[in-house]
Scaffold this motif. Structure first.
Motif, PDB file in Angstrom:
ATOM      1  N   UNK A   1       8.372 -16.029   5.090  1.00  0.00           N
ATOM      2  CA  UNK A   1       7.543 -16.761   6.046  1.00  0.00           C
ATOM      3  C   UNK A   1       6.201 -16.066   6.236  1.00  0.00           C
ATOM      4  N   UNK A   2       6.221 -14.750   6.325  1.00  0.00           N
ATOM      5  CA  UNK A   2       4.976 -14.005   6.498  1.00  0.00           C
ATOM      6  C   UNK A   2       4.039 -14.195   5.310  1.00  0.00           C
ATOM      7  N   UNK A   3       4.607 -14.236   4.120  1.00  0.00           N
ATOM      8  CA  UNK A   3       3.770 -14.417   2.943  1.00  0.00           C
ATOM      9  C   UNK A   3       3.216 -15.837   2.853  1.00  0.00           C
ATOM     10  N   UNK A   4       3.991 -16.820   3.287  1.00  0.00           N
ATOM     11  CA  UNK A   4       3.572 -18.215   3.165  1.00  0.00           C
ATOM     12  C   UNK A   4       2.706 -18.702   4.317  1.00  0.00           C
ATOM     13  N   UNK A   5       2.768 -18.036   5.452  1.00  0.00           N
ATOM     14  CA  UNK A   5       2.086 -18.544   6.642  1.00  0.00           C
ATOM     15  C   UNK A   5       0.594 -18.800   6.437  1.00  0.00           C
ATOM     16  N   UNK A   6      -0.160 -17.893   5.820  1.00  0.00           N
ATOM     17  CA  UNK A   6      -1.588 -18.201   5.625  1.00  0.00           C
ATOM     18  C   UNK A   6      -1.821 -19.427   4.747  1.00  0.00           C
ATOM     19  N   UNK A   7      -1.004 -19.593   3.723  1.00  0.00           N
ATOM     20  CA  UNK A   7      -1.127 -20.752   2.827  1.00  0.00           C
ATOM     21  C   UNK A   7      -0.829 -22.036   3.589  1.00  0.00           C
ATOM     22  N   UNK A   8       0.227 -22.008   4.406  1.00  0.00           N
ATOM     23  CA  UNK A   8       0.584 -23.194   5.200  1.00  0.00           C
ATOM     24  C   UNK A   8      -0.517 -23.524   6.206  1.00  0.00           C
ATOM     25  N   UNK A   9      -1.056 -22.514   6.841  1.00  0.00           N
ATOM     26  CA  UNK A   9      -2.109 -22.726   7.836  1.00  0.00           C
ATOM     27  C   UNK A   9      -3.333 -23.377   7.203  1.00  0.00           C
ATOM     28  N   UNK A  10      -3.704 -22.924   6.030  1.00  0.00           N
ATOM     29  CA  UNK A  10      -4.867 -23.513   5.343  1.00  0.00           C
ATOM     30  C   UNK A  10      -4.665 -24.995   5.047  1.00  0.00           C
ATOM     31  N   UNK A  11      -3.440 -25.408   4.856  1.00  0.00           N
ATOM     32  CA  UNK A  11      -3.142 -26.799   4.505  1.00  0.00           C
ATOM     33  C   UNK A  11      -2.736 -27.646   5.703  1.00  0.00           C
ATOM     34  N   UNK A  12      -2.721 -27.039   6.861  1.00  0.00           N
ATOM     35  CA  UNK A  12      -2.394 -27.786   8.065  1.00  0.00           C
ATOM     36  C   UNK A  12      -0.953 -28.239   8.131  1.00  0.00           C
ATOM     37  N   UNK A  13      -0.047 -27.452   7.531  1.00  0.00           N
ATOM     38  CA  UNK A  13       1.370 -27.809   7.500  1.00  0.00           C
ATOM     39  C   UNK A  13       2.164 -26.739   8.242  1.00  0.00           C
TER      40      UNK A  13
END
Length: 279
Positions: free
Chosen positions: A127-139
């Motif tokens: 989750x920590x690794x994916x959180x910035x990617x998810x935030x950039x995509x608004x998901x």
């Protein structure tokens, strides 16, 4: 309550009526006044995410969730990288569909491992690794606790409390939790944990299915139609409402007996059962 207004909050997960094509599901759901659909990655990729998004917008349907990401518990570095790459792809698909929610099934114990706490910690790392990617995509990523019978092979997160312990490490708009009646109905702590989730704005979606006994062989495909089993479904709606949740109630049922029936009939029945047993 006007039935049409009541169904506006209802969402039908695609797997509930998997015998219907996406255009059939969209058309028939819109005719009934159902407000949204929850989608699965494989049929969406076959149809095309952009085409699916256009189709559902044309019918006035919200995409309430995309299933699923997750499976984060592998220990081997290559397998972990592959899982993270797959979840980035899932986040891209969710963004293209216009849904702000990717449901996560955390993954079970790798072969030979018995340390549930260590496996859950690898979920947190992912989750920590994916959180910035998810935030950039608004998901938003939503951790779904599954019934303990799935802990060994599918999901080491078994309670809503465990899901919240993971989610709380991140901002609420990045990581939330799924409240699924089928997985949580047995746990007397659920009302308190739903209240806890509501205080933090963590309830990402409410999912509904009933628990019928005996469960069929394999248990994965044993979810019951609303009203056919042991769960107080209205209580789940009441608890989440009281916690401040105002989002969709998504019916997600995996049941071969339902899949063998006429899909339009199942859809109508599900809408009627929702009005009878949830509202």
């Amino acid at each position: 309550m006007n039935p049409g207004q009541g169904l506006a909050r209802l969402s039908i997960n695609q797997e509930t009526v998997r015998q219907l094509s996406l255009p059939e599901l969209a058309g028939k759901a819109a005719e009934l006044g159902i407000g949204g659909v929850g989608l699965w990655r494989d049929p969406v990729r076959a149809y095309g995410p952009a085409a699916a998004a256009r189709l559902l917008r044309q019918h006035g349907l919200a995409v309430t969730s995309l299933c699923r990401g997750g499976f984060f518990t592998a220990r081997e570095a290559g397998a972990r990288r592959a899982a993270l790459d797959d979840n980035r792809a899932a986040l891209d698909e969710a963004a293209e569909l216009g849904t702000g929610l990717l449901v996560l099934v955390s993954g079970g114990l790798p072969d030979g491992e018995r340390d549930l706490a260590a496996a859950r910690e690898r979920v947190a790392d992912a989750l920590a690794e994916l959180a910035p990617y998810a935030r950039e995509r608004g998901v938003r990523m939503a951790v779904e606790p599954l019934h303990p019978m799935y802990a060994s092979d599918r999901c080491v997160v078994s309670t809503l409390g465990q899901a919240l312990d993971l989610a709380e490490r991140f901002p609420a708009d990045e990581v939330g939790v799924v409240v699924d009646s089928y997985h949580l109905w047995w746990d007397e702590r659920v009302p308190r944990q739903i209240a806890r989730a509501g205080e933090q704005g963590r309830i990402a979606i409410l999912q509904l299915a009933d628990w019928v006994t005996p469960l069929p062989e394999g248990v994965l495909l044993g979810r019951g139609q609303l009203g056919d089993g042991a769960i107080d479904l209205r209580a789940f709606r009441t608890w989440t409402d009281a916690a401040g949740y105002r989002g969709p109630a998504e019916v997600e049922i995996f049941n071969p007996a339902l899949w063998e029936r006429d899909g339009a009939e199942v859809l109508r029945e599900t809408a009627a059962r929702y009005l009878q047993h949830v509202l």
